[in-house]
Design an enzyme around this catalytic site. Structure first.
Site, PDB file in Angstrom:
ATOM      1  N   HIS A 101     -10.149  -5.339  -3.086  1.00  0.00           N
ATOM      2  CA  HIS A 101      -8.809  -5.558  -2.540  1.00  0.00           C
ATOM      3  C   HIS A 101      -8.927  -5.992  -1.091  1.00  0.00           C
ATOM      4  O   HIS A 101      -9.815  -5.555  -0.367  1.00  0.00           O
ATOM      5  CB  HIS A 101      -7.932  -4.307  -2.656  1.00  0.00           C
ATOM      6  CG  HIS A 101      -8.586  -3.049  -2.176  1.00  0.00           C
ATOM      7  ND1 HIS A 101      -9.532  -2.382  -2.929  1.00  0.00           N
ATOM      8  CD2 HIS A 101      -8.444  -2.344  -1.027  1.00  0.00           C
ATOM      9  CE1 HIS A 101      -9.941  -1.309  -2.262  1.00  0.00           C
ATOM     10  NE2 HIS A 101      -9.306  -1.272  -1.099  1.00  0.00           N
ATOM     11  N   HIS A 151      -6.875  -5.823   2.360  1.00  0.00           N
ATOM     12  CA  HIS A 151      -5.753  -5.224   3.083  1.00  0.00           C
ATOM     13  C   HIS A 151      -5.159  -6.292   3.989  1.00  0.00           C
ATOM     14  O   HIS A 151      -5.895  -6.925   4.771  1.00  0.00           O
ATOM     15  CB  HIS A 151      -6.209  -4.076   3.978  1.00  0.00           C
ATOM     16  CG  HIS A 151      -6.809  -2.899   3.272  1.00  0.00           C
ATOM     17  ND1 HIS A 151      -6.113  -1.741   3.012  1.00  0.00           N
ATOM     18  CD2 HIS A 151      -8.062  -2.688   2.795  1.00  0.00           C
ATOM     19  CE1 HIS A 151      -6.908  -0.870   2.420  1.00  0.00           C
ATOM     20  NE2 HIS A 151      -8.104  -1.417   2.263  1.00  0.00           N
ATOM     21  N   ASN A 196     -12.968  -3.347   2.512  1.00  0.00           N
ATOM     22  CA  ASN A 196     -13.999  -2.326   2.685  1.00  0.00           C
ATOM     23  C   ASN A 196     -14.953  -2.372   1.504  1.00  0.00           C
ATOM     24  O   ASN A 196     -14.522  -2.443   0.355  1.00  0.00           O
ATOM     25  CB  ASN A 196     -13.360  -0.937   2.774  1.00  0.00           C
ATOM     26  CG  ASN A 196     -12.481  -0.784   4.007  1.00  0.00           C
ATOM     27  OD1 ASN A 196     -12.836  -1.261   5.085  1.00  0.00           O
ATOM     28  ND2 ASN A 196     -11.338  -0.140   3.853  1.00  0.00           N
ATOM     29  N   GLY A 230     -15.396   2.987   4.075  1.00  0.00           N
ATOM     30  CA  GLY A 230     -14.056   3.513   3.810  1.00  0.00           C
ATOM     31  C   GLY A 230     -13.459   3.080   2.490  1.00  0.00           C
ATOM     32  O   GLY A 230     -12.269   3.309   2.257  1.00  0.00           O
ATOM     33  N   GLN A 231     -14.267   2.449   1.621  1.00  0.00           N
ATOM     34  CA  GLN A 231     -13.700   2.051   0.325  1.00  0.00           C
ATOM     35  C   GLN A 231     -13.436   3.294  -0.519  1.00  0.00           C
ATOM     36  O   GLN A 231     -14.331   4.132  -0.704  1.00  0.00           O
ATOM     37  CB  GLN A 231     -14.652   1.107  -0.425  1.00  0.00           C
ATOM     38  CG  GLN A 231     -14.026   0.556  -1.714  1.00  0.00           C
ATOM     39  CD  GLN A 231     -14.897  -0.492  -2.418  1.00  0.00           C
ATOM     40  OE1 GLN A 231     -16.051  -0.711  -2.050  1.00  0.00           O
ATOM     41  NE2 GLN A 231     -14.329  -1.121  -3.436  1.00  0.00           N
ATOM     42  N   SER A 232     -12.219   3.430  -0.995  1.00  0.00           N
ATOM     43  CA  SER A 232     -11.865   4.588  -1.823  1.00  0.00           C
ATOM     44  C   SER A 232     -11.436   4.180  -3.223  1.00  0.00           C
ATOM     45  O   SER A 232     -11.456   4.995  -4.135  1.00  0.00           O
ATOM     46  CB  SER A 232     -10.748   5.401  -1.152  1.00  0.00           C
ATOM     47  OG  SER A 232      -9.584   4.622  -0.996  1.00  0.00           O
ATOM     48  N   ASP A 266       0.853  -1.185   0.000  1.00  0.00           N
ATOM     49  CA  ASP A 266       0.000   0.000   0.000  1.00  0.00           C
ATOM     50  C   ASP A 266       0.895   1.243   0.000  1.00  0.00           C
ATOM     51  O   ASP A 266       1.897   1.309   0.700  1.00  0.00           O
ATOM     52  CB  ASP A 266      -0.915  -0.006   1.231  1.00  0.00           C
ATOM     53  CG  ASP A 266      -2.061   0.979   1.099  1.00  0.00           C
ATOM     54  OD1 ASP A 266      -3.219   0.519   1.016  1.00  0.00           O
ATOM     55  OD2 ASP A 266      -1.807   2.204   1.086  1.00  0.00           O
TER      56      ASP A 266
HETATM   57  P1  AMP Z   1      -9.768   1.375   0.458  1.00  0.00           P
HETATM   58  O1  AMP Z   1      -9.807   2.746   1.093  1.00  0.00           O
HETATM   59  O2  AMP Z   1     -10.186   0.257   1.324  1.00  0.00           O
HETATM   60  O3  AMP Z   1     -10.490   1.426  -0.881  1.00  0.00           O
HETATM   61  O4  AMP Z   1      -8.236   1.099   0.151  1.00  0.00           O
HETATM   62  C1  AMP Z   1      -7.555   1.644  -0.919  1.00  0.00           C
HETATM   63  C2  AMP Z   1      -6.100   1.611  -0.588  1.00  0.00           C
HETATM   64  O5  AMP Z   1      -5.368   1.822  -1.779  1.00  0.00           O
HETATM   65  C3  AMP Z   1      -5.655   2.690   0.399  1.00  0.00           C
HETATM   66  O6  AMP Z   1      -5.092   2.072   1.546  1.00  0.00           O
HETATM   67  C4  AMP Z   1      -4.626   3.488  -0.391  1.00  0.00           C
HETATM   68  O7  AMP Z   1      -3.548   3.933   0.394  1.00  0.00           O
HETATM   69  C5  AMP Z   1      -4.188   2.494  -1.442  1.00  0.00           C
HETATM   70  N1  AMP Z   1      -3.665   3.058  -2.667  1.00  0.00           N
HETATM   71  C6  AMP Z   1      -4.169   4.079  -3.385  1.00  0.00           C
HETATM   72  N2  AMP Z   1      -3.417   4.307  -4.478  1.00  0.00           N
HETATM   73  C7  AMP Z   1      -2.412   3.400  -4.455  1.00  0.00           C
HETATM   74  C8  AMP Z   1      -1.301   3.120  -5.299  1.00  0.00           C
HETATM   75  N3  AMP Z   1      -1.065   3.813  -6.420  1.00  0.00           N
HETATM   76  N4  AMP Z   1      -0.466   2.118  -4.948  1.00  0.00           N
HETATM   77  C9  AMP Z   1      -0.672   1.402  -3.815  1.00  0.00           C
HETATM   78  N5  AMP Z   1      -1.710   1.613  -2.979  1.00  0.00           N
HETATM   79  C10 AMP Z   1      -2.570   2.603  -3.286  1.00  0.00           C
END
Ligand code: AMP
Length: 117
Positions: free
Chosen positions: A103, A105, A90, A96-98, A33
């Site tokens: 994926h 974690h 998430n 908290g999914q962004s 991450d």
């Molecule tokens: P979520 O918020 O559960 O959707 O997790 C998305 C994760 O992706 C977050 O922990 C971010 O830090 C991670 N993330 C976003 N962009 C990148 C990237 N380019 N390389 C690696 N991790 C990333």
């Protein structure tokens, strides 16, 4: 497979965007991450686009299992399996999914609070 040009993790899976890769299989990829929330913070993703855990179905059942096995293997390979780790996925913005590509974690290397925030 990783064909969504508007999806960050599809672009990482295809190699178009670089990532700090840890391991990969035919249908999954693990990478660090970019904003680690623990000393070990790895993401395990399917190479094919699946939006979240809520979009898994009979067709993607096998890859869903592979993601869990891959996470456990990565934890072993990084030496955190005995000590313990947490797997989180998430689903939806409220959780908290962004990034809207499934994926898992893998978090390890520190004490984990419960319940999660
Ligand atoms: P979520 O918020 O559960 O959707 O997790 C998305 C994760 O992706 C977050 O922990 C971010 O830090 C991670 N993330 C976003 N962009 C990148 C990237 N380019 N390389 C690696 N991790 C990333």
């Amino acid at each position: 497979m990783s064909d969504r040009t508007d999806c960050l993790f599809c672009r990482i899976a295809s190699g178009e965007i670089p990532a700090d890769r840890v391991a990969e299989g035919e249908r999954w990829l693990a990478f660090h991450d970019v904003s680690p929330q623990a000393p070990v913070h790895v993401l395990v993703i399917p190479k094919a686009h699946i939006e979240s855990v809520a979009d898994l179905d009979g067709e993607s059942m096998a890859v869903a299992g592979e993601l869990l096995i891959a996470a456990a293997e990565v934890a072993r390979s990084l030496g955190v399996s005995e000590d313990g780790y947490r797997l989180v996925t998430n689903r939806g913005t409220r959780a908290g999914q962004s990034v809207f590509h499934l994926h898992i974690h893998l978090l390890a290397g520190r004490d984990m609070a419960w319940p999660p925030g």
